[in-house]
Design a protein around this motif. Structure first.
Motif, PDB file in Angstrom:
ATOM      1  N   ALA A 258       0.819  -1.217   0.000  1.00 18.61           N
ATOM      2  CA  ALA A 258       0.000   0.000   0.000  1.00 18.61           C
ATOM      3  C   ALA A 258       0.853   1.268   0.000  1.00 18.61           C
ATOM      4  O   ALA A 258       0.372   2.335  -0.355  1.00 18.61           O
ATOM      5  CB  ALA A 258      -0.935  -0.003   1.207  1.00 18.61           C
ATOM      6  N   SER A 259       2.122   1.170   0.389  1.00 24.70           N
ATOM      7  CA  SER A 259       2.965   2.368   0.464  1.00 24.70           C
ATOM      8  C   SER A 259       3.565   2.754  -0.884  1.00 24.70           C
ATOM      9  O   SER A 259       4.278   3.750  -0.980  1.00 24.70           O
ATOM     10  CB  SER A 259       4.077   2.178   1.498  1.00 24.70           C
ATOM     11  N   VAL A 260       3.322   1.974  -1.933  1.00 27.09           N
ATOM     12  CA  VAL A 260       3.785   2.359  -3.268  1.00 27.09           C
ATOM     13  C   VAL A 260       2.558   2.678  -4.131  1.00 27.09           C
ATOM     14  O   VAL A 260       1.428   2.423  -3.731  1.00 27.09           O
ATOM     15  CB  VAL A 260       4.637   1.249  -3.937  1.00 27.09           C
ATOM     16  N   ILE A 261       2.807   3.245  -5.303  1.00 28.91           N
ATOM     17  CA  ILE A 261       1.731   3.400  -6.291  1.00 28.91           C
ATOM     18  C   ILE A 261       1.892   2.265  -7.295  1.00 28.91           C
ATOM     19  O   ILE A 261       2.973   2.092  -7.868  1.00 28.91           O
ATOM     20  CB  ILE A 261       1.846   4.752  -7.017  1.00 28.91           C
ATOM     21  N   SER A 262       0.850   1.473  -7.496  1.00 30.72           N
ATOM     22  CA  SER A 262       0.948   0.366  -8.453  1.00 30.72           C
ATOM     23  C   SER A 262       0.194   0.726  -9.729  1.00 30.72           C
ATOM     24  O   SER A 262      -0.863   1.357  -9.683  1.00 30.72           O
ATOM     25  CB  SER A 262       0.388  -0.916  -7.849  1.00 30.72           C
TER      26      SER A 262
ATOM     27  N   VAL B 146      -4.101  -3.133  -7.944  1.00 31.62           N
ATOM     28  CA  VAL B 146      -3.644  -2.208  -8.980  1.00 31.62           C
ATOM     29  C   VAL B 146      -4.365  -0.888  -8.738  1.00 31.62           C
ATOM     30  O   VAL B 146      -5.588  -0.842  -8.704  1.00 31.62           O
ATOM     31  CB  VAL B 146      -3.980  -2.725 -10.401  1.00 31.62           C
ATOM     32  N   GLU B 147      -3.606   0.209  -8.514  1.00 32.44           N
ATOM     33  CA  GLU B 147      -4.256   1.456  -8.090  1.00 32.44           C
ATOM     34  C   GLU B 147      -4.592   2.395  -9.240  1.00 32.44           C
ATOM     35  O   GLU B 147      -5.577   3.114  -9.185  1.00 32.44           O
ATOM     36  CB  GLU B 147      -3.352   2.190  -7.098  1.00 32.44           C
ATOM     37  N   PHE B 148      -3.705   2.425 -10.247  1.00 33.50           N
ATOM     38  CA  PHE B 148      -3.934   3.329 -11.384  1.00 33.50           C
ATOM     39  C   PHE B 148      -3.678   2.599 -12.693  1.00 33.50           C
ATOM     40  O   PHE B 148      -2.857   1.683 -12.750  1.00 33.50           O
ATOM     41  CB  PHE B 148      -3.017   4.561 -11.291  1.00 33.50           C
ATOM     42  N   PHE B 149      -4.398   3.023 -13.734  1.00 33.28           N
ATOM     43  CA  PHE B 149      -4.146   2.536 -15.086  1.00 33.28           C
ATOM     44  C   PHE B 149      -3.630   3.709 -15.913  1.00 33.28           C
ATOM     45  O   PHE B 149      -4.251   4.774 -15.937  1.00 33.28           O
ATOM     46  CB  PHE B 149      -5.442   2.010 -15.724  1.00 33.28           C
ATOM     47  N   ALA B 150      -2.501   3.489 -16.596  1.00 36.23           N
ATOM     48  CA  ALA B 150      -1.927   4.540 -17.437  1.00 36.23           C
ATOM     49  C   ALA B 150      -1.641   3.963 -18.813  1.00 36.23           C
ATOM     50  O   ALA B 150      -1.795   2.756 -19.049  1.00 36.23           O
ATOM     51  CB  ALA B 150      -0.650   5.086 -16.797  1.00 36.23           C
TER      52      ALA B 150
ATOM     53  N   LYS C 286      -0.551  10.760  -3.760  1.00 40.08           N
ATOM     54  CA  LYS C 286      -1.454   9.716  -4.237  1.00 40.08           C
ATOM     55  C   LYS C 286      -2.897  10.242  -4.265  1.00 40.08           C
ATOM     56  O   LYS C 286      -3.665   9.938  -5.181  1.00 40.08           O
ATOM     57  CB  LYS C 286      -1.343   8.476  -3.338  1.00 40.08           C
ATOM     58  N   SER C 287      -3.247  11.055  -3.269  1.00 38.98           N
ATOM     59  CA  SER C 287      -4.600  11.638  -3.246  1.00 38.98           C
ATOM     60  C   SER C 287      -4.805  12.575  -4.430  1.00 38.98           C
ATOM     61  O   SER C 287      -5.869  12.581  -5.043  1.00 38.98           O
ATOM     62  CB  SER C 287      -4.823  12.407  -1.940  1.00 38.98           C
ATOM     63  N   VAL C 288      -3.766  13.373  -4.756  1.00 31.85           N
ATOM     64  CA  VAL C 288      -3.881  14.293  -5.903  1.00 31.85           C
ATOM     65  C   VAL C 288      -4.047  13.486  -7.193  1.00 31.85           C
ATOM     66  O   VAL C 288      -4.870  13.823  -8.051  1.00 31.85           O
ATOM     67  CB  VAL C 288      -2.648  15.230  -5.977  1.00 31.85           C
TER      68      VAL C 288
END
Lengths: 208, 277
Positions: free
Chosen positions: B191-195, B215-219, B266-268
Motif C-alpha cells: 500500500a505504500s507504493v503506487i501500483s 492495482v491502483e492506477f491505469f496509465a 497519491k490523493s492528488v
C-alpha cells in the motif's frame, strides 16, 4: 531392477515424455493463435544462470532445442528477472538487440512478446512468441491471452522439471539419490533386514 | 499554491504522542483548493527540480529521447556475494530502462533523471541487486523512483516491504508495475507504493484510478513508440511502460507542489484521474 524401482521409473520416464509433449503443444498453440512465425519456451538453468531452449514451434524448431544463453541479459533475461511481461514491435535489423536475438533464435525478429513462467515464488523460464503479424494494433485482450499461455506453459515446465528431478533421484544423482538407494535395498533385502530397516526409518521419521 | 509547508524540520516536535499544549506546534498549513483539478495539480509544470530515479536495466547515455542523465550507477555483485552500488558507464543491458527514462522525459522535460542499473548481477543476484539499488535510491532521497519490475522471491519480501515503508515516510514516492495477472509479486502489492497497470488509450496524461486495488492506477501502456538501444525507437506494450507515465505525472505534480507527501501525492493523483474528476 526391483519391482518398485521399475514401476517408479516407468512412471517417471513416461511422465517426462508426456510433459515435454505438453510443453511442445503449448508453444505450437501459442504460435497458431497469434499467427506468429515462431514460439519458444526457455527453461532457466539455475546452476549455470542460463536460459535453455526447451520447446520451439515454427522457425528454429529443429535446431534450437538445447541451445543456451545468459539468463540476465536481453529481453528474455529482463522478463525473467523482473517478472514483467512485455511486447516489442518494429525492431530494425541493425540494433544490438536484434543481433542478440538473431544469435539466439537463428533469425532476426521484427517483434516479440515475452512473458515470465512462474510457479509459486519461482521463475522457471520465459515464453516468447516471435513475429506476430504487425498490421493490427496490440490489445489488452491479447496481453491477457499471452499470460494465460504463460500459465499453461509454466505448469507444463514445472511438471517436466519435477519428472527430471525424480529421474535424477532414481539414477542416484542429486540429493534424493540416497533415499532412492535405500528404497531399493529395502526392497531387495531379506525379511529380517527389511523389518530392521523399516524400524530404523520409523525412528528417523519420528526424530524429524 | 502551498499545500503543506516544511516548517518543522529543525524543531523539537512531539513525534510519538501529542501533549495538549503541543497541538499548536504541529499546525499544518493547508492550502488545498476547493477542487483539485489537473490545472491546479500540474498545469504549466515541466518537472523542474524533481529528481526521478529509474531502477531498471540501465539507461543509454546520449539517447535523443532521454537527454541528460544526471548520474548512472549499477548494483554489482561482489565475489563474496554482497552487492555494492557504484558509478557505472555500461549504459543499458536490455533497452527497457532507456524506454522508461524516455517516457518520463517526454512528460517531465526538465526533471533530473538518475539511472540505477539492477540488471547484470547474474540471475541469482537480481533480487539482491534490486534491494540494494532501492536502498541506495531511498538514501539519496530521490523524489520519485520508477520500478517497472518486481520479484516473487519470498525471502526478499519482508525487506522490500520495510524499504517501501521507509521510502513512504521519507517522501520518496515508489511507482511500481503491477502484474496483469493475479501473481503474488512485489513491491507493487504494497500500500505504500503506487501500483500501475495499463489502459488502451493513446493520451500519455490520461490515467484512471482503480476502485478495486491492488492495482491502483491505469496509465498508457499499449503500442507506445519508445526509446530503445542504439538511439532507436520501437513500438512496445506492457505495464512496464505504463508505470513511467505515472512516475512522470508525479514529477510534474511535485515540481509544482514540492511539499506533498506520498500520501497526499497519491490523493492528488486520485482526484485528477480521468474517472474521478
Amino acid at each position: 531392477m526391483s519391482d518398485l524401482r521399475a514401476a517408479v521409473a516407468a512412471g517417471v520416464f513416461g511422465a517426462e515424455d508426456a510433459y515435454r509433449s505438453l510443453l511442445r503443444a503449448t508453444v505450437e498453440v501459442a504460435r497458431a493463435i497469434f499467427h506468429a512465425k515462431a514460439a519458444s519456451v526457455f527453461l532457466l538453468d539455475e546452476a549455470t544462470e542460463e536460459l535453455v531452449f526447451e520447446a520451439v514451434a515454427g522457425e528454429g524448431a529443429d535446431t534450437l532445442v538445447g541451445q543456451r544463453f545468459p539468463a540476465d541479459t536481453g529481453v528474455a533475461g529482463w522478463v525473467l528477472v523482473t517478472r514483467q511481461a512485455i511486447v516489442v514491435d518494429d525492431l530494425t535489423a541493425d540494433t544490438r538487440f536484434s543481433r542478440e536475438a538473431a544469435e539466439s533464435t537463428g533469425f532476426v525478429p521484427k517483434g516479440l512478446m515475452a512473458v515470465p513462467l512462474l510457479a509459486e515464488d519461482k521463475a522457471l523460464g520465459v515464453l516468447e512468441v516471435l513475429d506476430r503479424p504487425q498490421q493490427s494494433r496490440f490489445t489488452l485482450a491479447e496481453m491477457e491471452l499471452l499470460g494465460l499461455f504463460g500459465n499453461q506453459a509454466a505448469i507444463a515446465l514445472d511438471l517436466l522439471q519435477r519428472a527430471r528431478r525424480a529421474r535424477a533421484a532414481l539414477d542416484g544423482e542429486g540429493e534424493l539419490g540416497a533415499l532412492a538407494r535405500i528404497a531399493t535395498r529395502l526392497e531387495d533385502g531379506d525379511e529380517e533386514r527389511r523389518a530392521a530397516g523399516l524400524q530404523l526409518l520409523a525412528a528417523l521419521e519420528q526424530l524429524l | 499554491m502551498t499545500v503543506l509547508a516544511h516548517e518543522f524540520e529543525d524543531e523539537e516536535l512531539p513525534a510519538w504522542s501529542l501533549p495538549a499544549e503541543a497541538s499548536d506546534s504541529i499546525r499544518i498549513r493547508a492550502g488545498w483548493p476547493e477542487r483539485v483539478t489537473p490545472e491546479w495539480a500540474w498545469g504549466g509544470s515541466t518537472g523542474a527540480g524533481v529528481r526521478v530515479c529509474v531502477l531498471d536495466s540501465g539507461v543509454e547515455l546520449g539517447h535523443p529521447l532521454v537527454g541528460t542523465v544526471q548520474r548512472s550507477v549499477a548494483a554489482r555483485k561482489q565475489e563474496d556475494g554482497t552487492v555494492v552500488v557504484e558509478d557505472d558507464a555500461e549504459g543499458d543491458l536490455c533497452g527497457h530502462g532507456t524506454a522508461c527514462a524516455g517516457i518520463i522525459r517526454a512528460l517531465a522535460p526538465d526533471c533530473e533523471l538518475i539511472s540505477v542499473r539492477v540488471l547484470g548481477a547474474g540471475y541469482t543476484g537480481s533480487a539482491a541487486a534490486m534491494l540494494s539499488g532501492l536502498e541506495w535510491a531511498i538514501d539519496e532521497g530521490f523524489d520519485v523512483v520508477n520500478m517497472s519490475l518486481s520479484t516473487t522471491k519470498k525471502q526478499y519480501v519482508d525487506r522490500l516491504h520495510e524499504l517501501a515503508d521507509v521510502a513512504y515516510f521519507k517522501r520518496t514516492m515508489l511507482v511500481a508495475s503491477a502484474h496483469n495477472m493475479p501473481v503474488e509479486s512485489f513491491p507493487w502489492r504494497f500500500a505504500s507504493v503506487i501500483s500501475v497497470g495499463s489502459h488502451e488509450l493513446d493520451d500519455p496524461r490520461v490515467f484512471y484510478a482503480n476502485p478495486t486495488p491492488p492495482v491502483e492506477f491505469f496509465a498508457r501502456g499499449l503500442n507506445l513508440d519508445i526509446a530503445w538501444l542504439g538511439g532507436e525507437t520501437i513500438t512496445a506494450t506492457g505495464n512496464s511502460f505504463a508505470t513511467p507515465h505515472i512516475a512522470g505525472m508525479c514529477a510534474l505534480i511535485l515540481a509544482k507542489h514540492p511539499e506533498l507527501t506520498p500520501f497526499q501525492l497519491k490523493s492528488v493523483l486520485h482526484l485528477t484521474a480521468a474517472n474521478v474528476r
